[in-house]
Design an enzyme around this catalytic site. Structure first.
Site, PDB file in Angstrom:
ATOM      1  N   ASP A  80       0.825  -1.208   0.000  1.00  0.00           N
ATOM      2  CA  ASP A  80       0.000   0.000   0.000  1.00  0.00           C
ATOM      3  C   ASP A  80       0.861   1.260   0.000  1.00  0.00           C
ATOM      4  OD1 ASP A  80      -2.311  -1.466  -0.058  1.00  0.00           O
ATOM      5  OD2 ASP A  80      -2.731  -1.299   2.087  1.00  0.00           O
ATOM      6  N   ASP A 155      -3.542  10.025   5.229  1.00  0.00           N
ATOM      7  CA  ASP A 155      -3.709  10.884   6.400  1.00  0.00           C
ATOM      8  C   ASP A 155      -2.647  11.965   6.500  1.00  0.00           C
ATOM      9  OD1 ASP A 155      -1.399   9.457   7.402  1.00  0.00           O
ATOM     10  OD2 ASP A 155      -2.742   7.892   8.100  1.00  0.00           O
ATOM     11  N   TYR A 197      -3.250   3.911   9.833  1.00  0.00           N
ATOM     12  CA  TYR A 197      -2.782   4.415  11.125  1.00  0.00           C
ATOM     13  C   TYR A 197      -3.940   4.837  12.022  1.00  0.00           C
ATOM     14  CZ  TYR A 197       0.551   6.865  14.215  1.00  0.00           C
ATOM     15  OH  TYR A 197       1.315   7.279  15.277  1.00  0.00           O
ATOM     16  N   LEU A 199      -6.861   3.600  12.265  1.00  0.00           N
ATOM     17  CA  LEU A 199      -7.478   2.417  12.870  1.00  0.00           C
ATOM     18  C   LEU A 199      -6.672   1.964  14.077  1.00  0.00           C
ATOM     19  CD1 LEU A 199      -9.686   0.231  12.682  1.00  0.00           C
ATOM     20  CD2 LEU A 199      -8.129  -1.072  11.212  1.00  0.00           C
TER      21      LEU A 199
END
Length: 307
Positions: A80, A155, A197, A199
């Site tokens: 990812d 993020d 992150y 989560l």
């Protein structure tokens, strides 16, 4: 999530290849895909860094920043993180991207290497699901002057860097004061980043189709501080207060910059979206079950009952 409706669905003729460096399995998959695409009569272009990994000579290359201008589709082989890095360079070109997983979880690079050629053939024939993911844009300002800007698919994270001290900052949303907080930082996450992150920090999982942003405090000193989900059009402003350490801010964990007292971090939705492609049959909830281990105990019991 939409079925195939990209105008380029019938004209995937120029294919870009990007691979994660320093991994032999990635090179093997890149070579397999390259040879298969060439066998189909398609034009393959490597990004310059990836071209150095493969054992070919006289291949056409393009810089990561220009690759999106000259191809109809980009295939990313890696994890990812590899797709995150590629997405930030490709999003302004609106180039569709598809991922082959040679990393760990693979929420974004969701095709297994063993299925790569079959799944890619489906996509090349126009059979795919289009998943449009929004990004965040972030600006660091001091006295009204922009010092740094970046975009993020997952993020934007305000954090204390290598220090163990909490940081002090103020949060405003759409010009409204929300709170002043002492914590290890704040994760400002897209729906895409909600399974990353955010989560791990106790944030909610947001479906990729949601027009929303999650704000997840990191170990806040006030126990009542909880994640907040706001509309995707929200303007978020973080103002740095007096601190024993210099806080830092990063976009997708790729690069961090130091902040001083009075600096402001402005975060909003980026105007462009990433066109992420999935093969037919993609199911977000199945991905959650597989990647996050949902149902493991129940599946184990069922297997034992069936045996």
């Amino acid at each position: 999530m939409q079925s195939a409706n990209l105008s380029s669905a019938k004209s995937f003729r120029n294919i870009g290849l990007i691979g994660r460096p320093d991994k032999i399995s990635v090179v093997e998959t890149l070579c397999l895909i390259h040879d298969h695409l060439r066998g189909l009569g398609l034009h393959v272009i490597f990004d310059q860094e990836t071209a150095e990994l493969v054992p070919y000579t006289n291949v056409q290359t393009a810089s990561r920043s220009l690759l999106g201008e000259v191809v109809d589709l980009v295939i990313v082989v890696g994890g990812d993180g590899s797709l995150l890095h590629a997405a930030r360079a490709l999003v302004r070109h609106h180039t569709p991207v598809i991922g082959i997983n040679r990393g760990r979880l693979g929420f974004l690079t969701d095709i297994k290497p063993a299925d790569a050629l079959f799944k890619l053939d489906q996509v090349l024939k126009g059979h795919f699901q289009l998943d449009r993911r929004f990004l965040l844009e972030m600006e660091v300002r001091t006295k009204g002057e922009t010092l740094y800007d970046a975009i993020a698919l997952n993020d934007v994270v305000l954090h204390s860097g290598k220090s163990v001290h909490m940081i002090d900052f103020e949060l405003q949303i759409d010009g409204q004061y929300v709170y002043r907080q002492h914590s290890d930082g704040l994760i400002v996450s897209t729906p895409t980043g909600s399974t990353a992150y955010a989560l791990s920090g106790g944030g909610p999982i947001l479906h990729p189709s949601m027009d929303a942003i999650a704000l997840v405090p990191m170990h806040p000193h006030t126990l009542s501080s909880r994640p907040i989900v706001v509309g995707g059009q929200s303007e978020i402003k973080l103002t740095i207060r007096e601190n024993r350490v210099l806080p830092m801010v990063s976009a997708d964990g790729q690069h961090s910059v130091s902040l001083n007292v009075g600096d402001c971090v402005h975060i909003r939705k980026h105007p462009f979206k990433l066109n992420l492609l999935h093969p037919p049959g993609y199911d977000f909830y199945m991905a959650c079950r597989t990647k996050l281990g949902w149902n493991q105990d129940f599946d184990l019991i069922k297997e034992q009952d069936d045996s």
